[in-house]
Design an enzyme around this catalytic site. Structure first.
Site, PDB file in Angstrom:
ATOM      1  N   HIS A   1      -0.984  45.880  11.755  1.00 19.36           N
ATOM      2  CA  HIS A   1      -0.321  46.317  12.981  1.00 19.36           C
ATOM      3  C   HIS A   1      -0.449  45.243  14.067  1.00 19.36           C
ATOM      4  CE1 HIS A   1       1.476  49.603  15.196  1.00 19.36           C
ATOM      5  NE2 HIS A   1       0.498  49.661  16.087  1.00 19.36           N
TER       6      HIS A   1
ATOM      7  N   GLU B   1       0.435  47.884   7.953  1.00 23.19           N
ATOM      8  CA  GLU B   1       0.256  48.314   9.339  1.00 23.19           C
ATOM      9  C   GLU B   1      -1.143  48.861   9.633  1.00 23.19           C
ATOM     10  OE1 GLU B   1       2.308  48.213  11.922  1.00 23.19           O
ATOM     11  OE2 GLU B   1       4.365  48.082  11.174  1.00 23.19           O
TER      12      GLU B   1
ATOM     13  N   SER C   1       4.536  49.189  18.818  1.00 23.88           N
ATOM     14  CA  SER C   1       3.868  50.459  18.563  1.00 23.88           C
ATOM     15  C   SER C   1       4.386  51.537  19.523  1.00 23.88           C
ATOM     16  CB  SER C   1       2.350  50.274  18.662  1.00 23.88           C
ATOM     17  OG  SER C   1       1.656  51.377  18.108  1.00 23.88           O
TER      18      SER C   1
END
Length: 547
Positions: free
Chosen positions: A459, A344, A213
């Site tokens: 995610h 995600e 990320s």
């Protein structure tokens, strides 16, 4: 020297593992990996002087040396943060500004004998991993970044903290507050790794930098900077690139955020040296509370990396727009793995619900664009872009969270990853590997911790198969365990051999025809053309960019 060693061992007979850094001895602990093998763990080691007082917003200075052996058996404080993602998964020992700490995990048999001379050649490959959290939250601690899967694969694992939020990314464009201090912290850490690698049995010339990320975007940003030359050889990017998508590097954005923040603090001076003097005198809680108010207004990020202006005496980290640097070929010599997950933003659903993202979009369709477009393109262009995004994702004019999450996934993560892989392949240079991670875990960390239900992979779920989440023990699952074995093998073998592989199977790099390694189950890592939905998505955003 011999007497000094005798003194150290006599003073700390309970010390299970010892290593010597440039600042002094560190006393760690012997721990067990996922399969039960031993590893030496050194936690909470200062890798620079703590940025306290006048140093609060400046580039880190070398750590002060210490006498005796530093207690590295426990993790240090986490940097001040606002938790918008981890919830109970982040379980910090404490939170404080003296958080500039590194954790080094070494296969036990490979740790050098502290009584022997330090290695001058060879050593294990090193994986340095930058934690995510939107530059707002997170840490390198083992609650969410446990080394137990990876350290048993014959690599040294390094995680660490860096300054977050206002402390890491406020910029006044002055030598006292130059901005991008979080990125500068990461460079300082990489230099520390290079200087101390041999003491832990590592090879300073075989460093793989990874991240997830915002940590992934940071790793990629560093690879574009001449300031990082020689500090790492390869990159593994999970759900984040330097291509601005969920953030913007625009100086106009940075200035706007800074102005709002200073107003919240009651500071209206234009003398930024005087502003600095006020900021370093303010209590942590005052600065943190104000940045919390700002974050509530902005949603998921606030202070972020920014393109820098030339400041006398300050080495810039980000000298130009990241896409311009990519086009120039910066970082082309670094072998790259870049990936995204199939769904995600499902893992971000609680935060998107909290800020009422659907209502924000309905009030202002520009919220459907990545913020970099809004701050770098004319208003008439972004208005047309927003119109076309609305027609694609909300064709029936009904805006739901499910539809917004699909837009979020494709805008912020999927398209930038594919775009980067394509650009790198077109530029030539070192190989680039692209993957889409779609394995649906039997026991997902985020589904359990946040009581979520969704299909596919959210995610950080690829990362959870490489780094162990120790804050949430999961039930046993043969399929999940096998996927953990596969993904941790891929990362370790990439660090060792420069190719992501497991067993006799190796991922294939991007070719002239864009394909990706599609991960759907432990045994299915198929190198294939993009799924029709992904090809359609890429075509849409490519067309959008031409407006």
């Amino acid at each position: 020297m011999i007497m000094r060693l005798i003194f150290i061992f006599a003073q700390y007979p309970e010390c299970e593992v010892l290593a010597r850094t440039e600042s002094g001895w560190v006393c760690g602990a012997k721990r067990q990996s996922a399969s039960g093998s031993d590893y030496a763990s050194f936690r909470g080691v200062p890798y620079a002087k703590q940025p306290l007082g006048e140093l609060r917003f400046q580039e880190l200075q070398p750590a002060d040396p210490w006498d005796g052996a530093f207690n590295a058996s426990i993790e240090g404080p986490s940097c001040p943060f606002h938790d918008i993602f981890y919830s109970t998964l982040q379980q910090s020992q404490s939170v404080a500004e003296d958080c500039i700490r590194v954790n080094v995990h070494v296969p036990y048999k490979s740790l050098p004998d502290p009584k022997a001379e330090v290695l001058t050649s060879g050593g294990l490959p090193i994986v340095v991993f930058i934690h995510g959290g939107g530059w707002i939250c997170g840490s390198g601690d083992s609650d969410f970044n446990g080394p137990e899967y990876l350290v048993e694969k014959g690599v040294i694992v390094v995680t660490f903290n860096y300054r977050l939020d206002v402390f890491g990314f406020l910029t006044l464009n002055t030598a006292k507050v130059p901005g991008n201090n979080g990125l500068r912290d990461m460079l300082t850490l990489l230099r520390w790794v290079r200087a101390n690698a041999r003491s832990f049995g590592g090879d300073p010339d075989e460093v793989t930098l990874g991240g997830q990320s915002a940590g992934s975007a940071s790793a990629h940003l560093l690879s574009l900077s001449p300031a990082s030359a020689g500090l790492f050889k390869r990159l593994w990017l999970m759900s984040g690139t330097a291509i601005p998508s969920f953030y913007t590097t625009s100086p106009a954005y940075s200035q706007q955020v800074t102005t709002v923040y200073l107003t919240l603090l009651g500071i209206n001076s234009t003398d930024y040296d005087a502003v600095h003097d006020q900021l370093v005198q303010m209590p942590l809680e005052v600065l943190n509370n104000a940045s919390g108010v700002l974050l509530a207004q902005l949603g998921v990020t606030s202070f972020v990396p920014v393109v820098e202006t030339q400041i006398p005496g300050v080495t810039p980290i980000l000298e130009d727009d990241p896409e311009t640097l990519i086009a120039k070929g910066n970082g082309n010599n670094i072998t790259l793995v870049v990936g995204f997950t199939s769904d995600e933003c499902e893992a971000n659903r609680p935060r998107l619900t909290e800020i009422n993202a659907v209502a924000l979009y309905q009030a202002n369709p520009l919220a459907g664009l990545n913020p970099h477009l809004v701050f770098t393109l004319p208003a008439n262009v972004t208005a047309e872009m927003a119109k076309r995004v609305g027609e694609r994702y909300f064709s029936d004019s009904v805006v739901t969270m499910d539809k917004f999450i699909k837009l979020c996934t494709e805008t912020y993560f999927a398209y930038p990853a594919i775009k980067l892989a394509r650009a790198r392949r077109a530029n030539g240079g070192a190989p680039v590997y692209l993957y889409k991670y779609g394995y649906e875990a039997e026991y997902s960390v985020f589904k359990i911790a946040r009581n979520l239900t969704y299909t596919g992979a959210g995610h950080a779920e690829d990362m959870n198969r490489v780094f162990k989440v120790n804050s949430l023990p999961l039930p046993n699952s043969a399929s999940d365990s096998k996927m953990t074995e596969r993904m941790s093998d891929l990362v370790a073998n990439f660090a060792i051999n420069n190719v992501p592989s497991f067993g006799s199977h190796a991922w294939r790099p991007v070719e002239s025809q864009l394909k990706y390694n599609h991960v759907t189950d432990p045994d299915n890592h198929q190198f294939t053309r993009l799924e029709n939905s992904d090809e359609d998505m890429v075509d849409f955003f490519d067309t959008l960019a031409k407006l």
